[in-house]
Design a protein around this motif. Structure first.
Motif, short mmCIF file in Angstrom:
data_model
loop_
_atom_site.label_atom_id
_atom_site.label_comp_id
_atom_site.label_asym_id
_atom_site.label_seq_id
_atom_site.Cartn_x
_atom_site.Cartn_y
_atom_site.Cartn_z
N ASP A 505 0.82 -1.21 0.00
CA ASP A 505 0.00 0.00 0.00
C ASP A 505 0.86 1.27 0.00
OD1 ASP A 505 1.05 -0.17 2.51
OD2 ASP A 505 -0.87 -0.03 3.59
N ALA A 506 2.12 1.14 -0.43
CA ALA A 506 3.02 2.29 -0.34
C ALA A 506 2.52 3.49 -1.16
CB ALA A 506 4.43 1.89 -0.80
N VAL A 507 1.95 3.22 -2.32
CA VAL A 507 1.50 4.32 -3.18
C VAL A 507 0.32 5.05 -2.54
CG1 VAL A 507 0.54 4.91 -5.42
CG2 VAL A 507 2.38 3.25 -5.26
N GLN A 508 -0.63 4.26 -2.00
CA GLN A 508 -1.78 4.89 -1.35
C GLN A 508 -1.31 5.69 -0.13
OE1 GLN A 508 -1.66 1.91 -2.83
NE2 GLN A 508 -3.55 0.78 -2.50
N LEU A 509 -0.36 5.12 0.58
CA LEU A 509 0.19 5.79 1.75
C LEU A 509 0.83 7.12 1.34
CD1 LEU A 509 1.04 4.84 4.88
CD2 LEU A 509 3.29 5.02 3.84
N ALA A 510 1.62 7.06 0.26
CA ALA A 510 2.29 8.26 -0.22
C ALA A 510 1.26 9.32 -0.61
CB ALA A 510 3.17 7.91 -1.42
N THR A 511 0.22 8.90 -1.29
CA THR A 511 -0.81 9.85 -1.72
C THR A 511 -1.46 10.49 -0.50
OG1 THR A 511 -1.21 8.30 -3.50
CG2 THR A 511 -2.80 10.07 -3.24
N LYS A 512 -1.74 9.66 0.49
CA LYS A 512 -2.40 10.15 1.70
C LYS A 512 -1.58 11.24 2.39
CE LYS A 512 -4.57 6.62 3.60
NZ LYS A 512 -4.61 5.38 4.40
N PHE A 513 -0.27 11.05 2.40
CA PHE A 513 0.58 11.98 3.15
C PHE A 513 1.28 12.99 2.24
CE2 PHE A 513 0.14 8.46 6.10
CZ PHE A 513 -0.07 9.13 7.30
#
Lengths: 664, 327, 312
Positions: A505-513
């Motif tokens: 989920d690294a990409v979703q995490l990056a987008t979130k932050f």
């Protein structure tokens, strides 16, 4: 416009000067409107370069400055501060990147020079529209959010809390510890992993300044450095930590036994309700609803019946919290490459092929085998063991990068297996990479103790025997590049050392932050060398393996660095708000509300009384979505206003004769 | 002596002249205040008479219609010389309006369509009008047809602009009041007779901050009463159009087609509206990922019939894109 | 979609069963195969060693003959597939070689523009274009009693494979699964079948075949599925020789995967050329069948291969 623009062309040694004809650019720039002075310089960032700038502003009354040099990420601040020393508003200085974006990528010096002329002309045209800005300053919320309860998150949280500031530590799983809690020993000293981790876990649990939120995930983040608002979802544990006394009766009575794919990496079993592991923090069982009989059949509830303190709550629902913090540290760690993807290595096909994490659990004295190294049957000790390095690392089909720690943990396995079983251990490697204190020595010791090293990427692991001696074994087929021959090594057990890879989920995490990921999917740091824990989103820092593969020592160092940066900002007490923010012209907004639900930061509200939309500056992340969307053209972006952008385009399209090719 | 007033009708439909009468009984006061020296629609007067006047002899001229041919251009220059204040009156003079859409084709294409390929035109000898024709009786001349349509201010300097197709009566009253009321005149170049924001400020329909998932044309769907047309998928140019008309079209369930031109600060009305639609359009929940979303948006946008006529009905001649908008 | 089809020489001789069954199942699945007019031998494996450029030209001629409206060429033989694919890649990546090949073909008034065609194996077309779902719909007699060793051989999956790992491809397994058969975890699936070694160096060739058959037996196979005429030839025809030499008792029917598809689709044996194999598929169907006479084939290692080289 009657302006006095100073243009400074940096040669950056041969970086720019060796490619771009700087004098030709200077000559061209002299012909541009408003340019009062043009100077070429070897190193504008040097003290003397800055001094030149300061003196010119004072002596020649410059009111705008363009510096054509490297990326503004590097020296924009340097030149703006020089302007301030000369009494000029820093935002009247614009850096034109002719190094990274032109000199370093150009096919020819000629092309680079032409492009540099256009680019500098564009910046000169733009700088005329720069306005004086006094950036807003806001106080910093001293609380910090740490995402991830592995060693990186634990370390960062403890450092910040020990300075007396509040920390929210959010962990997705039921316990602190992360991957490190699964490790039996650490290399190269073979020190017990739990013995160095658990005191820190315990310290987190008892620190009054740390609010530990396990079973929790960050849902949404709004705001910016100094003042983030974070929405956290806490999933039901179904056991109340307040009421639970840790007696373990629920686990004992639970009739549902499943494979423990979590802590024990699939090697052992656990109950549907279970303690995550022996030293878990908090020491409270978790009920896995997907395994629980009650949740699948509606019957059972034995745990509830037998719990002496009434701590079981089968109706518990997820809880949402809004947390206000000033800064965020992301320490979400890594995933292990799924070795089954390389099907020819037989993981998942052959019982006696193990992954490194399985091996860690097997070696652990409190693991499923009590520390005994045995084959999948649970009884037989292997006589010959193969360890295959670089499974998914240094492989263009999977990950081109080196995972950095696999060599050392593979050698650690080799040593422990040899010591525990006396087995012959074969390491199949491409290169052995053992930097770090004591690591090369560890490698040499292993060689002296009789570990075998075969250099070559393993072609496949098979059960098909070609000879009688191969019968009943797993055969590792490999080209031994040291002797230039294909070899078939029969073994009883194969251990695969998989790559460390970004979490799914690294990409979703990056987008979130508001972060970005590098080509491999790890979170990107602001600068690989000089800013390894900061990100391009001020106030959000990264530590540990979410940024890339690294060992425990490095992870802890990064966590400390991130904590240090957080504390520095808290100590400063206030932050300067980046002026790249959108603003709505209240006198011209028609209140169509098109922008209202487009803002990714929820920074736009609607003033029902005045019937216009408004931007909450603090929440604005400067993405520009609303600027593009506003059909009435009333939203402008600081530092990217319509007139600035149009002027820049006109400057770019200007021909040598000074005409504009597009009369916009 | 009364101040002198002139009005001229270049390439346009004539609605602007009529709009002057929409001020109802105020026209009487207007006639009292001004001496109408030239206005082919109202009073008899020839170009020669106009030419005889001294430079700056006319105090106020309302020029409507776009500049399509040499005659229009000559009149624009003549009136500029003779007038102290020249007003680009109405959408054609201000930004080219519907005649400006002809900039999507060349003059030769127009002639071919009108004189050669038109089913109702009998023209066996394929005669195309030229600026000079020799006939038995002598030489006939016609104004030269220009390569493109221009707004008035693309030909001569203009003092004020009045938007609208045509300008609304209430606004015309205000414009006239500007000149006769005795207050100091607004700075040259000002736009008169309109609001300072986009049309939504005058629109009574409610915006629920919903995002449209597709587009509808007027005949495809009956709009929900009282609810923003744009969020229902009708391409209403209101948010990209200057207020001032009182939102007459949206009040009557019709989308705003943008006749009052772009709001202040917007250079290109059509592009601004397209950008807004691109941002606000909801490609739907089932569209996962950037590629799929882009594909869906492409589909929706390529489904718009007549984009030039939808987004640039009025502003094409003066838009940043000019004739580069596809039909 | 229309596919240009390259049958290859074996389709007319030793592996006519492949050709017959392929046409039969393609017809059932609605796959339109247009045979390349006036096609010639792909150069097989030997020509490459004799003259590289000439072998490219020989293969490229087939591509040049592909009708304009086809964008994909399908081959059934793995060697043909590899040769056609290789010349397409070489002509694309090395324009100077491409020019020479075209120069050679110009003598016959032909030319080929690299990048025009996709070269694919028929198994790939079945898996990706037809799809397992559609294939499954045709199954009327699931092969549920078959334990199949899926054998891919070497050329189908190297140097790059669209069936998974070159060393452990899995594409055919999914197809066999869809037919109701049980695909086995068969380690030597991507190993070389020996190619022409049984004729050149019999000891080595038979050793290789023995290993493969032995592995299939250990895994409990009652049938071997192949996707290449040479693989079929070696595993099928030389079973008797291997048995003699190694004292084994292999009796594997070695079927083209298209024949298995046909059986599952309910087609008759003669429609699938099953009577053309050495170890026939008849045993699978529980019938006694007259053995095909193999005595006319070369295959005696003693007679042909003098050099007994040990392979490590």
């Amino acid at each position: 416009m009657n302006q006095r623009i100073g243009v400074y062309l940096c040669r950056c040694g041969a970086n720019i000067g060796g490619v771009i004809d700087v004098s030709a650019v200077a000559e061209y720039v002299r012909s541009l409107d408003g340019v009062a002075i043009v100077r070429e310089n070897g190193f504008m960032c040097s003290e003397s370069g800055q001094e030149l700038l300061v003196n010119d502003i004072k002596d020649h009354g410059l009111d705008r400055v363009v510096v054509a040099a490297c990326s503004p990420h590097l020296h924009e601040e340097t030149f703006r501060m020089a302007a301030v020393r000369a009494g000029l508003n820093p935002f009247l200085v614009v850096v034109c990147n002719v190094r990274e974006q032109i000199a370093w990528i150009a096919d020819s010096g000629q092309a680079a020079s032409v492009r540099a002329q256009s680019q500098v002309a564009a910046t000169v045209a733009r700088v005329g529209y720069q306005r004086e800005i006094v950036p807003e300053r806001v106080p910093v919320n001293p609380a910090t959010l740490v995402v991830g309860g592995g060693i990186a998150g634990i370390e960062a949280a403890l450092r910040i809390a020990s300075a007396g500031y509040g920390v929210y530590l959010v962990e997705q799983g039921p316990s602190l510890g992360g991957h490190m809690a699964q490790l039996d020993t650490t290399f190269p000293a073979l020190e017990c992993g739990a013995c160095i981790l658990t005191p820190r876990m315990s310290a987190v649990a008892h620190h009054p300044g740390i609010t530990l939120l396990t079973m929790s995930e960050v849902e949404a983040v709004a705001g910016g450095i100094g003042n983030f608002t974070v929405r956290v979802r806490t999933n039901p544990r179904s056991v109340s930590p307040e009421l639970c006394n840790g007696c373990g009766i629920c686990e004992e009575k639970c009739p549902k036994r499943v494979v423990d794919t979590g802590h024990n990496a699939g090697l052992g079993n656990r109950k549907a309700i279970h303690f995550p592991f022996a030293q878990a923090v908090p020491f409270v069982p978790v009920l896995e609803r997907s395994d629980c009989l009650y949740f699948s059949t509606g019957k059972c509830r034995l745990c509830e019946k037998f719990c002496p303190t009434g701590a079981i709550d089968l109706k518990e629902k997820e809880v949402f919290r809004e947390i206000g913090v000033g800064q965020i540290i992301i320490a979400t760690g890594y995933s292990l490459f799924n070795a089954a993807r390389i099907s020819q290595y037989g993981y998942g096909r052959f019982a006696d092929v193990f992954s490194a994490l399985e091996m860690e659990r097997m070696l652990s004295s409190i693991g499923p085998t009590g520390g005994k190294v045995v084959r999948r049957d649970g009884i037989t000790q292997p006589k010959r063991v193969a360890i295959i390095h670089c499974v998914g690392s240094r492989d263009r089909n999977y990950h081109e990068y080196c995972s950095k720690v696999c060599c050392m943990y593979s050698l650690k396995f080799a040593r422990q297996i040899m010591e525990k079983t006396g087995a012959e251990v074969f390491n199949f490697y491409i290169d052995i990479r053992t930097p770090g204190k004591g690591c090369e020595e560890f490698y040499h010791q292993l060689q002296e103790k009789g570990g075998y090293f075969i250099r070559g990427r393993v072609a496949m692991v098979m059960e098909a025997a070609f000879t009688v001696t191969e019968e009943g074994h797993l055969i590792v087929q490999v080209e031994d590049t040291m002797i230039g021959r294909t070899r078939r090594i029969p073994v009883d057990m194969v251990i695969l050392s998989p790559a460390m890879e970004p979490r799914g989920d690294a990409v979703q995490l990056a987008t979130k932050f508001g972060l970005s990921c590098d080509v491999n999917g790890f979170l990107s740091e602001a600068h690989a060398k000089v800013s390894p824990v900061a990100t391009m989103n001020p106030g959000v820092l990264i530590a540990g393996c979410c940024q890339g593969p690294k060992d425990i020592a490095e992870t802890v160092a990064q966590a400390g660095a991130a904590a240090g940066q957080v504390l520095a900002t808290i100590a400063r007490g206030e932050v300067v708000i980046d002026p790249v923010r959108a603003t709505i012209d209240a006198d011209h907004c028609c209140g169509c509300r098109i922008c209202n639900d487009l803002c990714p930061c929820q920074a736009i509200t609607y003033d029902g009384e005045r019937k216009i939309s408004k931007i909450i500056t603090l929440l604005c992340c400067g993405c520009g979505t609303c600027v593009a969307a506003c059909p009435s053209g009333v939203i402008d972006m600081g530092q990217f206003t319509g007139d600035q952008v149009v002027a820049e385009i006109e400057g770019l399209l200007r021909t040598r004769s000074g005409d504009t090719t597009h009369g916009i | 002596m009364k101040p002198k007033f002139a009005m001229y009708w270049a390439s346009g439909c004539g609605g602007c002249e009529i709009s002057l009468l929409e001020i109802h009984d105020q026209i009487l006061r207007f006639a009292e205040v001004f001496e109408i020296v030239f206005c082919p629609c109202l009073v008899d007067g020839k170009k020669e008479d106009l030419a005889k006047l001294g430079d700056g002899a006319i105090d106020l001229t309302f020029f409507n219609g776009a500049i399509r041919n040499q005659e229009d251009e000559d009149m624009a220059r003549l009136l500029r010389t003779k007038s102290r204040i020249l007003v680009a009156y109405g959408s054609c003079a201000m930004e080219g309006c519907v005649p400006g859409l002809s900039n999507l084709s060349t003059a030769a294409d127009h002639f071919e369509a009108v004189y050669l390929k038109n089913h109702t035109t009998v023209n066996p000898e394929a005669v195309i009008p030229g600026s000079r024709s020799e006939v038995a009786e002598g030489i006939l001349s016609l104004p030269v047809f220009a390569a493109s349509v221009r707004s008035l201010d693309q030909v001569v300097a203009v003092d004020y602009l009045v938007p609208g197709c045509p300008p609304e009566g209430v606004q015309v009253e205000k414009v006239i009041e500007t000149f006769v009321g005795g207050s100091p005149l607004p700075p040259s170049g000002s736009l008169l007779g309109a609001g300072e924001r986009a049309l939504c400020e005058e629109c009574p329909r409610v915006r629920n901050v919903r995002r449209p998932t597709r587009f509808y044309r007027a005949h495809q769907q009956i709009p929900e009463e009282g609810v923003c047309l744009l969020e229902q998928g009708f391409i209403c140019l209101g948010p990209a159009t200057r207020s001032g008309c009182g939102a007459r079209c949206p009040r009557n369930n019709m989308v705003c087609i943008g006749c009052y031109g772009p709001p202040p600060g917007v250079d290109d009305q059509g592009a601004q509206m397209i950008a807004a639609l691109g941002s606000m359009l909801d490609p739907g929940k089932d569209c996962d990922g950037e590629v799929e979303r882009t594909q869906r948006l492409d589909e929706l946008f390529s489904g718009i019939v007549d984009p030039a006529g939808t987004f640039y009905t009025f502003s094409l001649a003066k838009s940043m894109l000019g004739g580069k908008v596809g039909r | 979609m229309k596919y240009a089809y390259y049958p290859g020489c074996s389709s007319e001789t030793l592996s006519s069963g492949y050709e017959v069954s392929l046409q039969a199942v393609s017809h059932l699945l609605g796959l339109e195969l247009v045979t390349i007019p006036d096609w010639n031998c792909c150069g097989a494996t030997e020509y490459m060693a004799v003259s590289r450029l000439a072998s490219y030209a020989v293969a490229a001629r087939n591509l040049a003959l592909v009708p304009e409206d086809c964008h994909t060429v399908v081959a059934s033989c793995s060697a043909c597939f590899l040769n056609l694919k290789r010349v397409e890649v070489v002509m694309t990546d090395y324009p100077e070689v491409g020019e020479k090949v075209n120069e050679a073909m110009a003598a016959g008034g032909l030319s080929y523009g690299p990048g025009r065609l996709q070269i694919r194996h028929i198994l790939d077309v079945f898996l990706r274009d037809i799809g397992l779902e559609h294939i499954q719909e045709q199954v009327t007699k699931p092969l549920s009693d078959l334990q199949v060793a899926p054998y891919y051989g070497c050329m189908l999956v190297r140097p790059t494979s669209c069936f998974g790992q070159p060393e452990y491809p899995v594409g055919m397994d999914t197809l066999l699964g869809a037919l109701g058969a049980v695909p086995l975890d068969f380690s030597l699936r991507g190993y070389c079948c020996g190619g022409h070694l049984p004729q050149i160096k019999a000891d080595t060739g038979f050793e290789i075949i023995h290993r493969i058959l032995n592995n299939a037996e250990k895994e409990g196979a009652n049938c071997i599925a192949v996707a290449c005429p040479v693989c079929q030839l070696n595993l099928d025809l030389y079973q008797r020789d291997v048995n003699l030499r190694y004292g084994t008792n292999f009796e594997f029917p070695v079927l083209f995967f298209t024949q298995l598809m046909g059986l599952a689709f309910g087609l008759k044996e003669e429609e699938l050329g099953l009577d053309l194999e050495a170890m026939t598929g008849g045993r699978l169907l529980g019938e006694a069948r007259s053995q095909h006479d193999t005595s006319g084939y070369p295959g005696d290692g003693e007679a042909l291969g003098g050099n007994r080289e040990e392979i490590s």
